[in-house]
Write an enzyme that holds these catalytic residues in place. Structure first.
Site, PDB file in Angstrom:
ATOM      1  N   CYS A 120       5.374  -6.888 -69.325  1.00  0.00           N
ATOM      2  CA  CYS A 120       4.097  -6.184 -68.167  1.00  0.00           C
ATOM      3  C   CYS A 120       4.952  -5.745 -67.326  1.00  0.00           C
ATOM      4  O   CYS A 120       5.966  -5.597 -66.799  1.00  0.00           O
ATOM      5  CB  CYS A 120       3.685  -7.662 -67.724  1.00  0.00           C
ATOM      6  SG  CYS A 120       2.469  -7.171 -66.246  1.00  0.00           S
TER       7      CYS A 120
ATOM      8  N   GLY B 254      14.711 -12.444 -68.542  1.00  0.00           N
ATOM      9  CA  GLY B 254      14.062 -11.498 -67.266  1.00  0.00           C
ATOM     10  C   GLY B 254      12.651 -11.837 -66.651  1.00  0.00           C
ATOM     11  O   GLY B 254      12.553 -11.624 -65.918  1.00  0.00           O
TER      12      GLY B 254
ATOM     13  N   SER C 293      13.494 -19.039 -75.736  1.00  0.00           N
ATOM     14  CA  SER C 293      13.996 -17.397 -77.279  1.00  0.00           C
ATOM     15  C   SER C 293      14.420 -17.899 -77.624  1.00  0.00           C
ATOM     16  O   SER C 293      14.998 -18.870 -78.170  1.00  0.00           O
ATOM     17  CB  SER C 293      14.769 -17.012 -75.428  1.00  0.00           C
ATOM     18  OG  SER C 293      16.172 -16.226 -76.650  1.00  0.00           O
ATOM     19  N   ILE C 294      14.150 -17.085 -79.370  1.00  0.00           N
ATOM     20  CA  ILE C 294      15.323 -17.753 -79.823  1.00  0.00           C
ATOM     21  C   ILE C 294      16.899 -17.371 -80.218  1.00  0.00           C
ATOM     22  O   ILE C 294      17.181 -18.083 -80.794  1.00  0.00           O
ATOM     23  CB  ILE C 294      14.851 -17.005 -81.535  1.00  0.00           C
ATOM     24  CG1 ILE C 294      14.567 -15.514 -81.099  1.00  0.00           C
ATOM     25  CG2 ILE C 294      13.301 -17.357 -81.550  1.00  0.00           C
ATOM     26  CD1 ILE C 294      14.650 -14.719 -82.563  1.00  0.00           C
ATOM     27  N   ASP C 295      17.456 -16.793 -79.353  1.00  0.00           N
ATOM     28  CA  ASP C 295      18.295 -15.615 -79.192  1.00  0.00           C
ATOM     29  C   ASP C 295      19.652 -16.896 -78.460  1.00  0.00           C
ATOM     30  O   ASP C 295      20.706 -16.979 -78.775  1.00  0.00           O
ATOM     31  CB  ASP C 295      18.340 -14.748 -78.168  1.00  0.00           C
ATOM     32  CG  ASP C 295      17.727 -13.408 -78.913  1.00  0.00           C
ATOM     33  OD1 ASP C 295      17.729 -13.451 -79.944  1.00  0.00           O
ATOM     34  OD2 ASP C 295      17.674 -12.625 -78.152  1.00  0.00           O
TER      35      ASP C 295
ATOM     36  N   ARG D 234      25.080 -48.497-101.742  1.00  0.00           N
ATOM     37  CA  ARG D 234      25.261 -49.789-100.021  1.00  0.00           C
ATOM     38  C   ARG D 234      26.671 -50.640-100.676  1.00  0.00           C
ATOM     39  O   ARG D 234      26.846 -51.842-100.072  1.00  0.00           O
ATOM     40  CB  ARG D 234      24.313 -49.882-100.286  1.00  0.00           C
ATOM     41  CG  ARG D 234      23.159 -49.563 -99.926  1.00  0.00           C
ATOM     42  CD  ARG D 234      21.448 -50.219-100.170  1.00  0.00           C
ATOM     43  NE  ARG D 234      20.686 -48.684-100.360  1.00  0.00           N
ATOM     44  CZ  ARG D 234      20.471 -48.383 -98.635  1.00  0.00           C
ATOM     45  NH1 ARG D 234      20.489 -49.146 -97.507  1.00  0.00           N
ATOM     46  NH2 ARG D 234      18.924 -47.712 -98.875  1.00  0.00           N
TER      47      ARG D 234
END
Length: 780
Positions: free
Chosen positions: A89, A120, A164-166, A471
């Site tokens: 925007c 940001g 944020s994927i970073d 086990r």
């Protein structure tokens, strides 16, 4: 905790309004956060508004700002991206735009803003907040708002959630979306590996991360890549030579493929970009290898959020609402984040500042400083990567020790990754490494062989246990085990497994009194889908199982949404430990999760049925109920199914599903691969030190409590804890730790399922400062 405080959470939001928006690049898990903000907001008595299309919607107002209802966020949890839309925007960057945004909020009486986005977006929110009173003044002068409206909205509270994927935001261990992006990347790497092996190819994979190499770094650790290029750590000047030597060494050891991972922002020491094409051309020119480039691009942003991101988003959403409603004009705008597995609140501008400092340090070519600012977790990843990818194992084994590695208990995804890193770090240290097949039974029968570097090649991505696991406990075969320890000259033991690995460790400690041979250091690395090993908050394999349950629940919910008025009862594994049922309940949006740790009666079951009857009157005509396999010996899955079927007659149909052994299988998730790799490396480093400490008259003799440990993740650090000290913290009859951190998340599950319960707000995150957090941060 007083009754008044309990009651406070339910009335905290009365008379207040919260707006939630998603801004900047989208990230999987944003929807989980939006859903939690809406539902917890409504739970506290507040009104909650969606802002569609990010800040643009805030500026444009009108239909972009809509009041949310409980049902309007239903079925959102499993969707990727952001349902309420996001936009870059320009208007909001100008004061004129922010003035319009302020007007839109004041007219609706909204004074609390929850922003989900990257740095940001969060910086923009802070600017907005600092100008707020001036903006109101201007609006009053222009006669757009009344004095009364201005007084009512005298200050603006802001809380940020980092989506944020970073994973590029300093101060948070994990940002929303990072884990899901790693899932997408690993799916592709696994797929490419199979074709590369068929043709003996070299693949160069480019992943996202303009200024941050986190995705590239964790990917390379998780797939055992030959090389990784990241912006924070440019390679040495002669990197071309080094890379080609490294690739041909891998080929000469018998590997049929090479994988090189490149972050899109990769640069050399002079700040010149290193592109995937550059690397391809270099390999083709110097080595003549058949080389292909794959640029992953926007795939990484897409797809369903992983279980981790859904839980992270939900927990952060709850915390954000609390932070907003407890805010005063004096509290700074804060970011809600996770550190280890604790929710924390950090001042927004401090985090933004450190994030900017990293970019600045990189711009000034101060790469060491940039690496430090990324935090300890990032540095640890880098150190382990360098060890596994760049150090040549010594040729001679003189002065070396012999360490054996084994799997114990039921199979869990990620066991192989742990074995691989244990073996390779051992070899790098110059040790002789033995692998034991079939657990303690194999140790007794002598099913032991020496492992070289390529023995564990390509193991990170493989599920189950390649060494074989049983086990069986060691006690009844101490004599044979002691004989083999002597025969193979075993001086240390790394035991990777579940609750049996821990009880086996306790038996070895006991056996030291009778058998000197058992006086060797050992370490237990928790690996079980049940996550029930004392001394660790997480165990290898639990994340993979959680994702499997989650995916299945999504499909089941989808089928129920089609047929309408249907309730599914799903049985999960976990022994007596309710971790999987609870966490899957949070991640899949269950109406209830029955577990052993929280006893329930017929009255509770009745209340749950009644709750579902009410739910069927709304637009959401389906239910999901999880039941841990051993939560109650009489209220079995069949019993609960029959009860729901009878009570729901004419209102809803019931169906049941027992998930079974699919929960132990499958390819390990990125989290489990990375966690296992780091645990293996950490355990082997400890082992070398312990063996040296235990030298007595030319042989190993270790009989102190601290020479037999569990390596576990506790809150924010990886710790070695003597098995004997953990005895008091264990409920042996039910094979679970007496105290479990995740029980505190149960109330969130219930609130999000619309139960009127008391939210215990005593265990709240307080505002911390980022500098202090640095020093005590998780060394994971």
């Amino acid at each position: 905790m007083t009754h008044e405080e309990h009651h406070a959470a339910k009335t905290l939001g009365i008379g207040k309004a919260i707006a939630v928006l998603t801004s900047g690049g989208d990230a999987q898990g944003m929807n989980a956060a939006v859903r939690a903000v809406v539902r917890v907001g409504i739970f506290t008595g507040a009104r909650v508004f969606f802002v569609h299309e990010g800040y643009q919607g805030l500026v444009d107002g009108g239909d972009n700002i809509k009041e949310a209802t409980w049902e309007s966020v239903s079925m959102m949890l499993q969707l990727g991206g952001t349902v309420i839309g996001s936009a870059r925007c320009k208007d909001f960057r100008e004061r004129e735009g922010r003035l319009r945004a302020a007007y839109n909020l004041v007219k609706r009486g909204i004074t609390n803003l929850c922003v989900i986005g990257g740095d940001g977006s969060l910086t923009g929110a802070d600017t907005f907040r600092s100008e707020w009173s001036d903006l109101l003044g201007d609006l009053q002068k222009a006669g757009k708002i009344t004095d009364e409206e201005a007084t009512k909205s005298s200050y603006l509270n802001i809380v940020g959630l980092v989506g944020s994927i970073d994973n590029d935001f300093c101060g948070t261990d994990m940002t929303i979306g990072t884990d899901s992006a790693l899932h997408r990347i690993m799916e592709i790497v696994d797929a490419i590996t199979t074709t590369a092996q068929s043709h003996q190819r070299t693949f160069v994979l480019e992943v996202m991360g303009r200024h941050c190499g986190y995705l590239a770094l964790v990917t390379s650790l998780s797939c055992g890549a030959d090389w990784v290029f990241i912006p924070e750590c440019p390679p040495d000047d002669d990197w071309e030579e080094h890379l080609c030597r490294r690739l041909s060494e891998t080929r000469n050891r018998g590997s049929r493929l090479n994988i090189i991972i490149v972050a899109e922002g990769a640069i050399d020491k002079n700040g010149k970009p290193i592109t995937s094409e550059d690397i391809k051309n270099l390999v083709v020119k110097r080595l003549g290898y058949d080389t292909r480039v794959t640029v992953l691009g926007h795939v990484q942003r897409g797809g369903t959020p992983s279980a981790f991101d859904r839980i992270l988003g939900s927990r952060m959403g709850v915390e954000a609402v609390m932070a907003l409603l407890e805010g005063t004009p004096d509290t700074p705008a804060c970011v809600v984040s996770l550190s280890g597995n604790q929710a924390v609140r950090l001042p927004l501008m401090e985090c933004v500042q450190v994030t900017k400092d990293v970019t600045k340090a990189m711009g000034e070519k101060k790469f060491d400083e940039a690496l430090k600012l990324r935090g300890r977790s990032f540095m640890n990843n880098w150190e382990v990567y360098k060890l596994l990818a760049h150090v040549r194992p010594p040729v001679s084994k003189s002065g070396s020790h012999t360490v054996a590695v084994m799997n114990v208990g039921a199979p869990a995804a990620g066991m192989n990754a742990a074995v691989r890193s244990t073996v390779r770090i051992g070899l790098i240290q110059g040790n002789r490494v033995l692998v034991v097949h079939d657990g303690f039974e194999g140790l007794a029968k002598g099913q032991i062989e020496e492992a070289g570097w390529s023995y564990v090649g390509g193991w990170t991505g493989q599920g189950g246990s390649k060494l074989g696991t049983k086990r069986t406990l060691p006690k009844k075969s101490f004599e044979q085990i002691s004989a083999n320890i002597t025969k193979f000259n075993i001086q240390g033991l790394v035991i990777i497994g579940g609750f049996e690995a821990y009880t086996g460790g306790l038996e070895l400690m006991e056996g030291r009194k009778q058998f000197d041979e058992l006086c060797i250091p050992f370490v237990v690395i928790p690996a079980t889908v049940s996550n029930n090993v004392p001394g660790s908050d997480f165990s290898i394999g639990a994340d993979t199982a959680l994702n499997t349950i989650c995916t299945t629940c999504d499909r089941i919910k989808q089928s129920a949404a089609g047929t309408k008025r249907r309730v599914f009862i799903i049985e999960t594994m976990g022994g007596y430990c309710g971790y999987l049922a609870t966490m899957a309940g949070l991640a899949a949006g269950a109406d209830a999760a029955y577990i052993f740790e929280e006893p329930f009666t017929i009255r509770d079951l009745q209340a749950n049925v009644e709750h579902l009857v009410q739910k069927m009157k709304t637009t959401v005509k389906r239910g999901l109920v999880l039941r841990n396999e051993k939560c109650n010996e009489n209220y079995t899955t069949d019993f609960i199914f029959n009860l729901y079927s009878e009570e729901g007659k004419g209102i809803f149909d019931s169906r049941k599903n027992v998930l079974g052994h699919m929960q132990q299988g499958g390819s390990p998730t990125p989290f489990d691969r990375n966690f296992a790799t780091k645990m293996g490396a950490k355990a082997m480093n400890w082992m070398s030190g312990k063996i040296k400490e235990s030298y007595r008259n030319g042989r190993i003799f270790a009989n102190t409590p601290d020479s037999g440990c569990v390596l576990g993740m506790r809150k924010r650090a990886l710790l070695f804890q003597p098995v004997t000290e953990l005895q008091d913290q264990t409920d042996f009859e039910h094979r679970i730790p007496k105290e479990q951190w995740w029980l505190k998340l149960r109330p969130i599950l219930k609130i999000l399922a619309k139960y009127e319960i008391d939210l215990d707000t005593s265990d709240h995150a307080h505002l911390e400062h980022i500098t202090r957090k640095r020093s005590g941060e998780a060394a994971v």
